[in-house]
Design a protein around this motif. Structure first.
Motif, PDB file in Angstrom:
ATOM      1  N   LEU A  39      50.847   7.757  42.498  1.00 19.22           N
ATOM      2  CA  LEU A  39      51.522   7.056  41.406  1.00 19.22           C
ATOM      3  C   LEU A  39      53.006   7.418  41.348  1.00 19.22           C
ATOM      4  CD1 LEU A  39      48.849   7.268  38.554  1.00 19.22           C
ATOM      5  CD2 LEU A  39      49.309   5.387  40.132  1.00 19.22           C
ATOM      6  N   ARG A  40      53.333   8.675  41.608  1.00 15.32           N
ATOM      7  CA  ARG A  40      54.744   9.086  41.630  1.00 15.32           C
ATOM      8  C   ARG A  40      55.479   8.402  42.788  1.00 15.32           C
ATOM      9  NH1 ARG A  40      52.822  14.143  39.429  1.00 15.32           N
ATOM     10  NH2 ARG A  40      53.960  14.572  37.490  1.00 15.32           N
ATOM     11  N   ASP A  41      54.826   8.303  43.930  1.00 17.02           N
ATOM     12  CA  ASP A  41      55.454   7.624  45.072  1.00 17.02           C
ATOM     13  C   ASP A  41      55.661   6.142  44.775  1.00 17.02           C
ATOM     14  OD1 ASP A  41      55.464   9.995  46.440  1.00 17.02           O
ATOM     15  OD2 ASP A  41      53.628   9.580  47.585  1.00 17.02           O
ATOM     16  N   ARG A  42      54.684   5.528  44.122  1.00 19.36           N
ATOM     17  CA  ARG A  42      54.836   4.112  43.739  1.00 19.36           C
ATOM     18  C   ARG A  42      55.994   3.932  42.770  1.00 19.36           C
ATOM     19  NH1 ARG A  42      50.809   0.225  43.696  1.00 19.36           N
ATOM     20  NH2 ARG A  42      51.193  -0.131  41.484  1.00 19.36           N
ATOM     21  N   THR A  43      56.128   4.850  41.822  1.00 16.69           N
ATOM     22  CA  THR A  43      57.227   4.763  40.859  1.00 16.69           C
ATOM     23  C   THR A  43      58.580   4.901  41.550  1.00 16.69           C
ATOM     24  OG1 THR A  43      55.804   5.687  39.120  1.00 16.69           O
ATOM     25  CG2 THR A  43      58.183   5.754  38.755  1.00 16.69           C
ATOM     26  N   MET A  44      58.678   5.829  42.490  1.00 17.79           N
ATOM     27  CA  MET A  44      59.925   5.999  43.239  1.00 17.79           C
ATOM     28  C   MET A  44      60.248   4.763  44.070  1.00 17.79           C
ATOM     29  SD  MET A  44      59.799   9.989  44.479  1.00 17.79           S
ATOM     30  CE  MET A  44      61.364   9.782  45.316  1.00 17.79           C
TER      31      MET A  44
END
Length: 317
Positions: free
Chosen positions: A239-244
């Protein structure tokens, strides 16, 4: 014309003053509003079931969204915005907004026959746009805080707590909107709803796509087993990678998006500017009898162009 603009300026100044007074009376401070809304309601009443139903009713999510597809879809869209209905504020904004819209339409649109449908269309569009923006902002805040909520749940699970206790901890520790939504999830699990159905209800209440990944991960883990802590850690990282990635795409396409917005608004600003500087400039167009047809064709062409333009600058990821 100058007198009309003066009246409008005085009216807007009075509206801002009234809004400042009402804001101090009806709304909590910024710090207080950051506190979990569910916890503040439980401070007033310790009846969890009553609080749970009251929160769903305030959000417009207390009935089955799928019973009447169109109406319930609108109710679901409204519930996802997190807006709570306030009759006094709705009446104030409705009357004030209608007056301001009518003044603007009366200034820009020359004939009464066209003014009325334009006025009704704008009055209908404004609340839709407001709810749409509120929903988008709420989903964005929820998506940004969701990895942090998973980290809190991970720490609770690593300490030996069961999943319902971990969800309850997220509801207490994470601010809104994540805290309230996970609190409702915890309440549903407490009152006997299965995990799969509770996750589906959570996804429908919030509307964030990332919740589908959480629902699938927990459902699969509940059915097949596995290390739940490791699953949630990997999901949090994903999810953090998707947000970035979303932030990078948004930054790269920012120039195109602001250009699209400017090109969409520019014709109307130009018309308003000419109308203010030379009020009789467009009179020959309206006097010819073809003004309405010309405007309708131009608006239709602009609508098609804007759809193509926004498709070019908005990406799905």
């Amino acid at each position: 014309m100058t007198l009309l603009l003066l009246y409008a300026a005085v009216f807007i100044a009075a509206l801002i003053s009234v809004e400042a007074v009402l804001r101090s009376y009806f709304r909590k401070s910024e710090r207080q509003r950051a506190v979990n809304d569910r916890l503040s309601l439980l401070d007033v009443s310790e009846d969890h079931l009553k609080t749970y139903h009251a929160m769903l009713k305030a959000r417009g999510a207390d009935e089955d969204w799928r019973s009447l597809p169109f109406v319930q879809r609108l109710r679901q869209y409204y519930a996802q915005s997190g807006v709570k209905f306030d009759a006094q504020r709705f009446a104030l904004y409705g009357i004030t907004g209608a007056v301001l819209v009518w003044l603007a339409v009366q200034f820009l649109v020359p004939t009464t026959l066209v003014r009325i449908p334009v006025f009704l269309l704008v009055c209908l569009a404004i609340p839709i746009v407001v709810v749409w923006r509120k929903r988008a902002n709420r989903i964005r805040k929820f998506t940004l805080k969701l990895p942090e909520a998973l980290d809190v749940a991970n720490r609770s699970l690593s300490a030996g707590h069961p999943l319902p206790a971990a969800i309850s901890l997220v509801a207490r520790e994470i601010p809104d909107p994540v805290g309230t939504e996970f609190g409702l999830l915890s309440d549903e699990l407490t009152y006997g709803t299965t995990l799969d159905h509770a996750l589906i209800n959570l996804s429908q209440r919030v509307g964030a796509e990332d919740l589908n990944l959480l629902a699938i991960a927990l459902s699969v883990q509940a059915g097949t087993g596995g290390n739940l802590v490791e699953i949630l850690q990997n999901l949090s990282k994903t999810l953090r990678d998707r947000t970035m990635l979303k932030a990078k795409v948004k930054a790269i396409s920012s120039e195109g998006r602001i250009t699209a917005i400017f090109m969409s608004v520019y014709p109307f600003l130009l018309y308003a500017l000419i109308k203010a500087l030379a009020p009789t400039y467009f009179d020959p167009v309206w006097a010819s009898g073809h003004g309405t047809t010309i405007v309708a064709v131009l608006v239709a062409i602009m609508a098609v162009g804007n759809v193509i333009l926004y498709k070019m600058v908005n990406f799905e990821y």
